[in-house]
Structure formats: structure tokens, C-alpha cells
Write an enzyme that holds these catalytic residues in place. Sequence first.
Site, mmCIF file in Angstrom:
data_model
loop_
_atom_site.group_PDB
_atom_site.id
_atom_site.type_symbol
_atom_site.label_atom_id
_atom_site.label_comp_id
_atom_site.label_asym_id
_atom_site.label_seq_id
_atom_site.Cartn_x
_atom_site.Cartn_y
_atom_site.Cartn_z
ATOM 1 N N CYS A 124 0.816 -1.214 0.000
ATOM 2 C CA CYS A 124 0.000 0.000 0.000
ATOM 3 C C CYS A 124 0.850 1.263 0.000
ATOM 4 O O CYS A 124 0.520 2.232 -0.688
ATOM 5 C CB CYS A 124 -0.985 -0.004 1.168
ATOM 6 S SG CYS A 124 -0.266 -0.161 2.805
ATOM 7 N N HIS A 132 -2.820 0.920 6.874
ATOM 8 C CA HIS A 132 -3.210 0.878 5.461
ATOM 9 C C HIS A 132 -3.532 2.298 5.003
ATOM 10 O O HIS A 132 -3.882 3.165 5.804
ATOM 11 C CB HIS A 132 -4.432 -0.026 5.276
ATOM 12 C CG HIS A 132 -4.790 -0.273 3.841
ATOM 13 N ND1 HIS A 132 -3.903 -0.792 2.931
ATOM 14 C CD2 HIS A 132 -5.944 -0.045 3.156
ATOM 15 C CE1 HIS A 132 -4.489 -0.895 1.747
ATOM 16 N NE2 HIS A 132 -5.731 -0.445 1.860
ATOM 17 N N HIS A 187 -6.115 1.582 -3.982
ATOM 18 C CA HIS A 187 -5.349 1.041 -2.862
ATOM 19 C C HIS A 187 -4.790 -0.334 -3.212
ATOM 20 O O HIS A 187 -5.126 -0.927 -4.231
ATOM 21 C CB HIS A 187 -6.209 0.973 -1.591
ATOM 22 C CG HIS A 187 -7.187 -0.164 -1.567
ATOM 23 N ND1 HIS A 187 -7.411 -0.946 -0.460
ATOM 24 C CD2 HIS A 187 -8.008 -0.685 -2.523
ATOM 25 C CE1 HIS A 187 -8.320 -1.863 -0.724
ATOM 26 N NE2 HIS A 187 -8.701 -1.729 -1.961
#
Length: 239
Positions: A127, A195, A207
Amino acid sequence: MRKQILEAIREHVAAEYPKEACGLVIQSGRKQVYVPCSNIHEEPTEHFTISSEERRAAEKLGAILMVIHSHPNVPQLIPSERDRVQCDYWGIEWGIMSWPDGDFCTFSPRVDRELVGRSWVLGFADCWTLIMDYYRQEHGINLNNWSVDYEWWADGKENRYDDNWQSEGFVEVPAAEMREGDMIMMQIQAPVTNHAAIYLGNNIILHHNSGNLSTRVPYGEYWRNRTVRVVRRKELMDA
């Protein structure tokens, strides 16, 4: 590839078999030299890792030109996606030798990789590396690399997002004022923020979630409920 370098690689690969051998080709003065390294990966017959200490030691000898490793017992010598992702990360040419066949191939880093459809390789294609590439490709903004090849978030002792977002030039903004290019920071099945996604507008985020391909998805209830904060780069505040 010079003959003596290739022969030095071949000898190292043979000596390390059936483990993956790894090393670095450096430019030392006017000579190119192969520097064999130790494979410290937990599964050395399947993957390789060169320690940061050995990399720094090699850099003291000269500029690193190429990363070398071997593929033991393969029917055909083809770089894996993991190989290509790590080559992108290193930013220099890679060479692979199969063994016992002794075939050899090289490949170069890819420039401006697609943001969607990337395979997950923790520490190299995850990420944060997607966030880095988005800002570089779309806004010409370079971020520091905080990715590592272990699950730093698992025990809550490291907090790489919360500790670094401000020093990376981001400012928190109200979620209600979120706009294209903002970063959404989330906490997913972890004791810390672990994240992040990019808001693309029209309720869509970009993402790269653990174990999956990078993708664009709706910013639905699941992601909203796990959002910690929304931040914006200082350069984009008045954009």
C-alpha cells in the site's frame, strides 16, 4: 556481461546450490567486480535477501551496477513478478542464472508501472509503495520509502503511518472536505494504523490491500468504518 564476471557468478551459484545464490556486480575504479553475498532469507531455496550490511559494504567498494541471484531447478529461466517488482524497487539492472542449466538473463527496472493490477509483494509492492508511485506519477512529489518486508503492524510496536505522515508533508483535513488526491489512512485488523488509499473522486479509492492486486474500488462502508484520518499534501492544499 564480461566473461570473468559471468564465470565468478557461475562458481558462486554452483557452490550455493540448491539454495538461491545472490550477489552484486560493482564498478570498482575501472574494473567491474562480482561481490558474492549471503542469502539470509528464511526460505533460501525459494527466495533471497541481501542484508543491508552487505549492501553497504559493497557500496563502499564501488557503485552497484547489477543485482544477481539464481533460480535453482527451474524448467525455464523466466523472471518472476516478485523479481521484477524488486528490480523496480532497487532501480538498477538485475541478472538471474538458472542452475544446474547455467542459463543467464538480465532485465531492467520498469518506469512508471501501472497503478492498478500490481501483485502484492510486502516491502516492494504494497500500500505504501503504491502511495509513493501515485504521488510521483500524478503530482511529481517524491515521498520517502517506509515499506519493509515484514508485517510491522502485527504486534503494535511499530506505527509507520502515524509516526511519519506529518514529516512526509501531509496535513489533516476534514473527511467531509475530501477531494481527489487525498490520502485516506486506515486501521485494518491491526492495533495500529496500517493501510492507506488515494481518493480518486466520485467515491472511488485506489489502494493495494494485503495479498491482493492493487485496484480501484468504491469507498464503501467497510473502508469508511476503518478510516483513521484523511490527509492532504501541503502542495495540493490550494490546488
